[in-house]
Design a protein around this motif. Sequence first.
Motif, PDB file in Angstrom:
ATOM      1  N   GLU A 149       8.851   8.758   0.633  1.00 48.28           N
ATOM      2  CA  GLU A 149      10.293   9.053   0.592  1.00 48.28           C
ATOM      3  C   GLU A 149      10.576  10.548   0.617  1.00 48.28           C
ATOM      4  N   ARG A 150       9.541  11.335   0.833  1.00 48.00           N
ATOM      5  CA  ARG A 150       9.725  12.782   0.992  1.00 48.00           C
ATOM      6  C   ARG A 150       9.731  13.039   2.495  1.00 48.00           C
ATOM      7  N   ILE A 151      10.833  13.586   2.986  1.00 48.71           N
ATOM      8  CA  ILE A 151      11.035  13.648   4.439  1.00 48.71           C
ATOM      9  C   ILE A 151       9.909  14.403   5.145  1.00 48.71           C
ATOM     10  N   ASP A 152       9.400  15.484   4.510  1.00 51.38           N
ATOM     11  CA  ASP A 152       8.430  16.322   5.226  1.00 51.38           C
ATOM     12  C   ASP A 152       6.970  16.077   4.812  1.00 51.38           C
ATOM     13  N   SER A 153       6.708  15.065   4.012  1.00 55.75           N
ATOM     14  CA  SER A 153       5.301  14.850   3.633  1.00 55.75           C
ATOM     15  C   SER A 153       4.534  14.294   4.837  1.00 55.75           C
ATOM     16  N   ARG A 154       3.381  14.904   5.104  1.00 52.29           N
ATOM     17  CA  ARG A 154       2.652  14.539   6.330  1.00 52.29           C
ATOM     18  C   ARG A 154       1.694  13.386   6.078  1.00 52.29           C
ATOM     19  N   PHE A 155       1.699  12.460   7.025  1.00 48.95           N
ATOM     20  CA  PHE A 155       0.802  11.302   6.972  1.00 48.95           C
ATOM     21  C   PHE A 155      -0.051  11.282   8.223  1.00 48.95           C
ATOM     22  N   LEU A 156      -1.367  11.106   8.049  1.00 45.35           N
ATOM     23  CA  LEU A 156      -2.267  10.901   9.189  1.00 45.35           C
ATOM     24  C   LEU A 156      -2.936   9.551   9.039  1.00 45.35           C
ATOM     25  N   LYS A 186      20.806   8.830   3.575  1.00 44.94           N
ATOM     26  CA  LYS A 186      21.533   9.040   2.302  1.00 44.94           C
ATOM     27  C   LYS A 186      21.838  10.519   2.073  1.00 44.94           C
ATOM     28  N   ALA A 187      20.862  11.374   2.395  1.00 40.18           N
ATOM     29  CA  ALA A 187      20.999  12.792   2.041  1.00 40.18           C
ATOM     30  C   ALA A 187      21.874  13.565   3.022  1.00 40.18           C
ATOM     31  N   TYR A 188      21.956  13.111   4.261  1.00 37.36           N
ATOM     32  CA  TYR A 188      22.660  13.916   5.282  1.00 37.36           C
ATOM     33  C   TYR A 188      23.735  13.087   5.973  1.00 37.36           C
ATOM     34  N   LYS A 189      24.635  12.566   5.124  1.00 37.80           N
ATOM     35  CA  LYS A 189      25.696  11.686   5.627  1.00 37.80           C
ATOM     36  C   LYS A 189      26.728  12.432   6.463  1.00 37.80           C
ATOM     37  N   ARG A 190      26.977  13.685   6.094  1.00 36.71           N
ATOM     38  CA  ARG A 190      28.180  14.333   6.614  1.00 36.71           C
ATOM     39  C   ARG A 190      28.005  15.065   7.934  1.00 36.71           C
ATOM     40  N   SER A 191      26.809  15.550   8.177  1.00 34.86           N
ATOM     41  CA  SER A 191      26.664  16.394   9.369  1.00 34.86           C
ATOM     42  C   SER A 191      25.620  15.815  10.319  1.00 34.86           C
ATOM     43  N   GLN A 192      26.028  15.619  11.554  1.00 36.05           N
ATOM     44  CA  GLN A 192      25.083  15.091  12.552  1.00 36.05           C
ATOM     45  C   GLN A 192      23.950  16.077  12.780  1.00 36.05           C
ATOM     46  N   TRP A 193      24.262  17.374  12.768  1.00 35.49           N
ATOM     47  CA  TRP A 193      23.229  18.399  12.964  1.00 35.49           C
ATOM     48  C   TRP A 193      22.162  18.280  11.876  1.00 35.49           C
ATOM     49  N   ILE A 206       5.326   3.089  11.247  1.00 32.76           N
ATOM     50  CA  ILE A 206       6.722   2.688  11.449  1.00 32.76           C
ATOM     51  C   ILE A 206       7.412   2.421  10.104  1.00 32.76           C
ATOM     52  N   LYS A 207       6.659   1.916   9.149  1.00 36.11           N
ATOM     53  CA  LYS A 207       7.252   1.673   7.822  1.00 36.11           C
ATOM     54  C   LYS A 207       7.519   2.991   7.095  1.00 36.11           C
ATOM     55  N   ILE A 208       6.622   3.969   7.324  1.00 39.74           N
ATOM     56  CA  ILE A 208       6.863   5.279   6.693  1.00 39.74           C
ATOM     57  C   ILE A 208       8.109   5.903   7.330  1.00 39.74           C
ATOM     58  N   LEU A 209       8.207   5.758   8.651  1.00 35.63           N
ATOM     59  CA  LEU A 209       9.392   6.292   9.340  1.00 35.63           C
ATOM     60  C   LEU A 209      10.663   5.635   8.796  1.00 35.63           C
ATOM     61  N   GLU A 210      10.608   4.337   8.615  1.00 39.17           N
ATOM     62  CA  GLU A 210      11.772   3.603   8.090  1.00 39.17           C
ATOM     63  C   GLU A 210      12.185   4.165   6.724  1.00 39.17           C
ATOM     64  N   ARG A 211      11.201   4.351   5.842  1.00 35.45           N
ATOM     65  CA  ARG A 211      11.512   4.852   4.498  1.00 35.45           C
ATOM     66  C   ARG A 211      12.087   6.261   4.552  1.00 35.45           C
ATOM     67  N   LYS A 212      11.487   7.093   5.393  1.00 33.90           N
ATOM     68  CA  LYS A 212      11.967   8.475   5.481  1.00 33.90           C
ATOM     69  C   LYS A 212      13.379   8.525   6.065  1.00 33.90           C
ATOM     70  N   MET A 263       0.830  -1.209   0.000  1.00 32.94           N
ATOM     71  CA  MET A 263       0.000   0.000   0.000  1.00 32.94           C
ATOM     72  C   MET A 263       0.863   1.257   0.000  1.00 32.94           C
ATOM     73  N   LEU A 264       1.935   1.225   0.759  1.00 33.15           N
ATOM     74  CA  LEU A 264       2.808   2.409   0.778  1.00 33.15           C
ATOM     75  C   LEU A 264       3.481   2.632  -0.577  1.00 33.15           C
ATOM     76  N   ASP A 265       3.702   1.555  -1.283  1.00 32.52           N
ATOM     77  CA  ASP A 265       4.310   1.700  -2.617  1.00 32.52           C
ATOM     78  C   ASP A 265       3.399   2.467  -3.579  1.00 32.52           C
ATOM     79  N   LEU A 266       2.100   2.478  -3.274  1.00 27.79           N
ATOM     80  CA  LEU A 266       1.171   3.236  -4.125  1.00 27.79           C
ATOM     81  C   LEU A 266       1.428   4.743  -4.018  1.00 27.79           C
ATOM     82  N   VAL A 267       2.029   5.140  -2.887  1.00 30.16           N
ATOM     83  CA  VAL A 267       2.384   6.568  -2.713  1.00 30.16           C
ATOM     84  C   VAL A 267       3.880   6.658  -2.367  1.00 30.16           C
ATOM     85  N   LYS A 268       4.661   5.894  -3.127  1.00 26.37           N
ATOM     86  CA  LYS A 268       6.084   5.719  -2.813  1.00 26.37           C
ATOM     87  C   LYS A 268       6.829   7.064  -2.683  1.00 26.37           C
ATOM     88  N   CYS A 269       6.565   7.957  -3.646  1.00 22.49           N
ATOM     89  CA  CYS A 269       7.294   9.245  -3.634  1.00 22.49           C
ATOM     90  C   CYS A 269       7.027   9.991  -2.336  1.00 22.49           C
TER      91      CYS A 269
END
Length: 216
Positions: free
Chosen positions: A39-46, A69-76, A57-63, A30-36
């Motif tokens: 995988e968008r960090i700030d897209s809101r799910f209710l 991947k996107a923020y490898k270099r800085s812990q902040w 929890i699966k949405i959290l895992e994907r995000k 089901m999540l694959d139906l809205v895959k993009c």
Amino acid sequence: MTTNEKQTKSKDRVREHGEVFTAEREVNAMLDLVKCETERIDSRFLEPACGNGNFLIKILERKLDVVDKAYKRSQWDWEIHAMVAVSSLYGVELLPDNVAECVSRLFDYFKQRYKARYKAKTSHIYLENVLYLLKKNIVCGDALTLLQADGKPIIFSEWGFSGSKVIRRDFTMSNLLKSSEKQAKPTLFDLQPEEKLPVPVRQYPAVNYLEIKNYA
Ligand SMILES: C[S@@+](CC[C@H](N)C(=O)[O-])C[C@H]1O[C@@H](n2cnc3c(N)ncnc32)[C@H](O)[C@@H]1O
């Protein structure tokens, strides 16, 4: 580990509350139906009947995979964006034990990912703020009446991030849904332009991302 294999807790709960948890394979399909969006960090799910959090929890895992991947270099950067991911997940659930289980599953999973990545450099205060966000966003209430058990309206907080700063605005679920009916689209959960959002019931001053838990 995000899987929760058991799909029912008791026959009574199935009969009284329709409590049958969705299996991991179906959740992912089901999540694959809205895959993009997953995988968008700030897209809101209710999730209005979120159970113990199989979807959230699966949405959290994907995000978090995207954040990794996107923020490898800085812990902040990782901390801010991982917090944005957490703040974007909302749930309503009728049964208090499911709410508690949902919050602790999401938190334990988040903590495990954070600690595996930053080990001795992890911040206890950061994790306390993540837990605060989860407790605010996963609400114990009735998604049909839009009320909590004490009769008060279900409130959702919008968390707006700008660098290290966070601004919180509270909306009633009822107003969000009314507004979404008019627009034929969810509001807080669909990033509508500012002027189309309903009026918040409360707006808070901006705080540092490590001080969110100090909001009343
Ligand atoms: C079929 S289960 C699904 C749980 C979860 N969404 C999943 O897929 O694993 C339905 C859930 O809705 C909850 N529930 C039933 N009536 C509800 C209501 N009026 N408002 C909110 N939650 C409700 C039940 O307690 C149960 O946890």
